[in-house]
Design an enzyme around this catalytic site. Sequence first.
Site, PDB file in Angstrom:
ATOM      1  N   ASP A   1       0.831  -1.216   0.000  1.00 20.85           N
ATOM      2  CA  ASP A   1       0.000   0.000   0.000  1.00 20.85           C
ATOM      3  C   ASP A   1       0.858   1.256   0.000  1.00 20.85           C
ATOM      4  O   ASP A   1       2.044   1.224   0.334  1.00 20.85           O
ATOM      5  CB  ASP A   1      -0.930   0.022   1.226  1.00 20.85           C
ATOM      6  CG  ASP A   1      -0.184   0.123   2.545  1.00 20.85           C
ATOM      7  OD1 ASP A   1       0.829  -0.590   2.708  1.00 20.85           O
ATOM      8  OD2 ASP A   1      -0.596   0.921   3.413  1.00 20.85           O
TER       9      ASP A   1
ATOM     10  N   GLU B   1       0.287  -1.273   5.561  1.00 20.49           N
ATOM     11  CA  GLU B   1       1.342  -0.899   6.500  1.00 20.49           C
ATOM     12  C   GLU B   1       1.152   0.546   6.927  1.00 20.49           C
ATOM     13  O   GLU B   1       1.371   0.914   8.070  1.00 20.49           O
ATOM     14  CB  GLU B   1       2.718  -1.078   5.851  1.00 20.49           C
ATOM     15  CG  GLU B   1       3.882  -1.000   6.829  1.00 20.49           C
ATOM     16  CD  GLU B   1       4.469   0.391   7.011  1.00 20.49           C
ATOM     17  OE1 GLU B   1       5.306   0.560   7.900  1.00 20.49           O
ATOM     18  OE2 GLU B   1       4.068   1.322   6.288  1.00 20.49           O
TER      19      GLU B   1
HETATM   20 ZN    ZN Z   1       6.894   2.014   3.985  1.00 22.58          ZN
END
Ligand code: ZN
Length: 418
Positions: free
Chosen positions: A90, A183
């Site tokens: 992401d 993340e």
């Molecule tokens: Zn990163």
Amino acid sequence: MKDEKWIKEQLLDKFLRYVKIDTKSDAHNTSVIPSTICQWDLLNMLKKELEDLGIDKITLNEHGYLIAVLESNLKDGEKAPVIGLMAHVDTSPDMSGTNVKPQIVENYKLNDIVLGNGYTLKTEEYPDLLKHEGDTIITSDGSTLLGADDKAGVAEIMTALTWFKNNHNVAHGEVEIIFTPDEETGKGLDFFNKDWLNSRCCYTIDGSELGSIETECFNASGFEVKFKGRVIHPGSARGKLINAVSMAGTFLNLLPANESPEATDGRYGYYSPMEIEGNLDEAKLGGILRDFDSNELSRRIEALDAYGKAVEAKYPGGIVEVKTRKQYSNMFEYINKDMKVIEILEKAVTEAGVAPSREIIRGGTDGSRLSEMGIPTPNIFTGGHNYHSRFEWASVNTMVKASETIINLIQLWAKEIS
Ligand SMILES: [Zn+2]
């Protein structure tokens, strides 16, 4: 390394394809992982590429964790420690990742780089550029982030894997590849089970400047403060109205300005209000607390409670509710129990012709959380800079060194045969 040209071509091919896929995560969608459907596009593409590479064991589960196993090619009876390599698919919710148009500057001459859309990447503002004379630099066109965070890491891992598939005489142990969603929302590992892995240690490929190895990160908590007032028509409010917006403002003023992200660096921690919403009746303030020292983090958590009480005292009848939640811990606490993890990494960097330097991260990675789960996971440089920004850029030369480091790392661990 003799294959530098090949590695560069592989990296460019992969990286330029990955960054064009929008994978922006959504910090407000707390109910599902991945938080955005678009992240599946890259996960599915990577799954297909891993299959095409001839990796047999691949799982992509309902939460978007893509785990692939490069099986050991050591002789029968020889067993090296299993290691993991991790990167996230992401990109930051803070900046658009739609329709990324990567721009390539060959043989960089230390000049300012015009991005387009009215933006210029200036060496005066971003002096790290000055360390990269002659490099191939990639930027966005100024309308989006680039997505080197962390598609550089993804491309570096995929390139290293491709290298081992092309050089099958080179000995390697079992390697677990882990690509994760979300993340950037800090929730990426919420549904992750460390029992899925056999790794003795893992490495996130999610750092920045050439040679940097990150073994320490913040202890991190998030906070949410709710202010409840009492609404009366402003025309007859005297002595009766309790204004939740004013309460929130008072609370904000109590946060020490010298303990803010903009006022601190190095090992100094902070309070950071991140978002606010509300009206006379109710207001909400969200933010984060950070410190390398867990006692200092606890002090700040206690201080938020005290500030809440101080606001209640100033606005009798108003209610302040402070909630904090732990996000991640300083990973050094776990990594220093197995220093071989760092020693071999430093050797791998050195063998790539780069001087390793241990750094602290004023942030966290999925590696922080994985370390806490019992798998020590330091972070390796990727070559990306200015993350989460339209001024994000990456040096392809550094990316080559990151891939070489990964290739060395896998070979060095293969020598630790038991
Ligand atoms: Zn990163």
